[in-house]
Write a protein that holds these residues in place. Sequence first.
Motif, PDB file in Angstrom:
ATOM      1  N   VAL A  14       0.846  -1.192   0.000  1.00  0.00           N
ATOM      2  CA  VAL A  14       0.000   0.000   0.000  1.00  0.00           C
ATOM      3  C   VAL A  14       0.882   1.242   0.000  1.00  0.00           C
ATOM      4  O   VAL A  14       1.932   1.264   0.649  1.00  0.00           O
ATOM      5  N   ALA A  15       0.461   2.250  -0.746  1.00  0.00           N
ATOM      6  CA  ALA A  15       1.187   3.523  -0.735  1.00  0.00           C
ATOM      7  C   ALA A  15       0.252   4.637  -0.308  1.00  0.00           C
ATOM      8  O   ALA A  15      -0.941   4.607  -0.610  1.00  0.00           O
ATOM      9  N   PHE A  74      -3.173   4.272  -2.213  1.00  0.00           N
ATOM     10  CA  PHE A  74      -3.178   3.323  -3.346  1.00  0.00           C
ATOM     11  C   PHE A  74      -2.905   1.944  -2.791  1.00  0.00           C
ATOM     12  O   PHE A  74      -1.974   1.796  -2.003  1.00  0.00           O
ATOM     13  N   ALA A  75      -3.642   0.948  -3.233  1.00  0.00           N
ATOM     14  CA  ALA A  75      -3.332  -0.400  -2.760  1.00  0.00           C
ATOM     15  C   ALA A  75      -3.425  -1.393  -3.885  1.00  0.00           C
ATOM     16  O   ALA A  75      -4.219  -1.231  -4.816  1.00  0.00           O
ATOM     17  N   CYS A  76      -2.597  -2.425  -3.788  1.00  0.00           N
ATOM     18  CA  CYS A  76      -2.659  -3.530  -4.744  1.00  0.00           C
ATOM     19  C   CYS A  76      -3.506  -4.631  -4.113  1.00  0.00           C
ATOM     20  O   CYS A  76      -3.233  -5.072  -2.993  1.00  0.00           O
ATOM     21  N   MET A  77      -4.562  -5.059  -4.824  1.00  0.00           N
ATOM     22  CA  MET A  77      -5.482  -6.077  -4.292  1.00  0.00           C
ATOM     23  C   MET A  77      -5.470  -7.303  -5.209  1.00  0.00           C
ATOM     24  O   MET A  77      -5.294  -7.172  -6.409  1.00  0.00           O
ATOM     25  N   ASP A  78      -5.724  -8.484  -4.607  1.00  0.00           N
ATOM     26  CA  ASP A  78      -5.771  -9.672  -5.461  1.00  0.00           C
ATOM     27  C   ASP A  78      -7.150  -9.868  -6.080  1.00  0.00           C
ATOM     28  O   ASP A  78      -7.299 -10.576  -7.061  1.00  0.00           O
ATOM     29  N   SER A  95       2.884  -3.430   4.366  1.00  0.00           N
ATOM     30  CA  SER A  95       3.864  -2.345   4.369  1.00  0.00           C
ATOM     31  C   SER A  95       3.206  -1.119   3.773  1.00  0.00           C
ATOM     32  O   SER A  95       2.275  -1.235   2.976  1.00  0.00           O
ATOM     33  N   LEU A  96       3.696   0.015   4.189  1.00  0.00           N
ATOM     34  CA  LEU A  96       3.130   1.267   3.722  1.00  0.00           C
ATOM     35  C   LEU A  96       4.278   2.104   3.159  1.00  0.00           C
ATOM     36  O   LEU A  96       5.243   2.400   3.872  1.00  0.00           O
ATOM     37  N   CYS A  97       4.207   2.442   1.856  1.00  0.00           N
ATOM     38  CA  CYS A  97       5.219   3.342   1.281  1.00  0.00           C
ATOM     39  C   CYS A  97       4.616   4.730   1.318  1.00  0.00           C
ATOM     40  O   CYS A  97       3.538   4.926   0.769  1.00  0.00           O
ATOM     41  N   VAL A  98       5.283   5.648   1.940  1.00  0.00           N
ATOM     42  CA  VAL A  98       4.716   6.986   2.055  1.00  0.00           C
ATOM     43  C   VAL A  98       5.502   7.953   1.180  1.00  0.00           C
ATOM     44  O   VAL A  98       6.738   7.950   1.178  1.00  0.00           O
ATOM     45  N   THR A  99       4.766   8.742   0.404  1.00  0.00           N
ATOM     46  CA  THR A  99       5.390   9.736  -0.474  1.00  0.00           C
ATOM     47  C   THR A  99       4.762  11.095  -0.179  1.00  0.00           C
ATOM     48  O   THR A  99       3.846  11.196   0.622  1.00  0.00           O
TER      49      THR A  99
END
Length: 523
Positions: free
Chosen positions: A291-292, A302-306, A425-429
């Motif tokens: 997730v970002a 933003f997240a990637c889901m299956d 995990s969380l990528c923060v920008t």
Amino acid sequence: MGKYLGLDSSTQSLTGLIIDTDAGQIAAEETVNFDAHFKVAYGIDKGVLHLGGGQVHSAPLMWAEALDLLLQTLREKGGDLSQIRAIAGSGQQHGTVYLNNTAAKALGQLNGEAPLKEQLAGILSRPTAPIWMDTSTAAQCEELEAGVGGRQVLLELTGNTAFERFSGPQIRRFAQEDPDAYRHTAYIGLVSSFMASLLAGKLVPVDPGDGSGTNLMEIRSRQWSPKALAACAPELERKLLPITPSDRPAGPLSPYYVSRYGFAPGCQVFPFSGDNPCSLIGLGLVEPGQVALSLGTSDTLFACMDQPRVSAEGEGAVFASPDGVHYMALICFLNGSLAREAVRDRHRLDWLGFGEALRHTPPGNQGALMLPYFAPEIVPKVARAGAVRHHLDPQDAQAEVRAVIEAQALSSRIHSAWMGVAIRSLCVTGGASANEEILKVFADVHGCPVHRFETANAAALGAALRAWQGHLKAAGTPKPWKEIAAPFAKPLPGSTIQPNPAATAVYAKLIGEYRELEKRHAG
Ligand code: XUL
């Protein structure tokens, strides 16, 4: 291996970013700002035309002119464009482009002697293109939902309820308001497919990533939904460009670019996708659970889901990932930096003082909570602005600072639950990600490590990575997405913050109370 070009055709500018996959580096990056070059010629303001009544459009011919200017700039700035093996791109999502029956021929006959704009001046059946900022289609949204059997049916079918900015409602409005021009429209595409068509010198289909921003694509089969098309506008099945997998080559680059800019004749063009789906790739979110969070004026998750899970409350949008298998969720919290800055300014702090306040206050803020609705909120839906304080002294600067950050982190946790994604995990920008104390709160609330990313242009980078992936796959030497993304989309060294289990336990208790407070005030 080699060089790959990613283009990002966004609302205010067109960017080109070249990656060198041997060096694992970005080799060049140039941007053409629309207002700087075309403000007078096209009458735009910040890249768009305000046509009244909530109608916001832009000009496809301006994008074509910008493409010529960008490629000329890339070449002049030292880039040998003959080394580029493939090109893919990203477009602002939802915008629709209307072409007449001369378009295919004109694209196929492009010659390097004259600029694109001159050769393509006659191909549009509607001179301007409605874009994602358009809010004129409320009636069409209702009609589209009713036409497929209700809001819930459209949500299940396409992954999204009808949104004013989405393409389907835009198309319906055009068909209703200008039936003659609609009849003379031979092809309807998106910003993404239009830009790809300019490069390939032929009509390039829509990719599922951008197709999912139309309210017209079946989210599971990644094909147009005959039911949604029928509910949208007459003969749409015939006019709408087809959908193609994001990594199926669209063809070689048109000879126009070979003679005019020195590209190699074999350079491949891949379908363009939407800017958000491309950013998903550019941020390296190619596995479910990644997730970002972009901390900007608004905070965007933003997240990637299956699976294409949907938000029954309409709390986010769901798109197909251009990686071909996953899905993306996009959630926008309007009160991001807007709220952080409101608290900072109210207490006359600078960012250093803001960080100090977080350092000197305990997780959980001794029960003091805030609902940070300094402006009306999108998620959760709050119609009227007004921050709410609960056991919080409005004069206590330090507690106010902690309250606004804890509220944002708790809200991001509560309102991303519909994704059914265990956030690993969380990528923060974004600007506020420079503040380590803010990141600590997010790590503790989500109970997962937080990494900091520096991404000036995730959409263009994602597009370049897509070109590389597609090119390798087409050559019969595919590489897993994880390996494609890894050299480019990586956290800043030493930026990882681990959660503190004691603080995570405090938030696990507090979240119920926050949710209750929110329920009493949201709406
Ligand atoms: C997403 C959206 C915008 C546009 C323009 O749904 O409307 O992010 O993609 O960037």
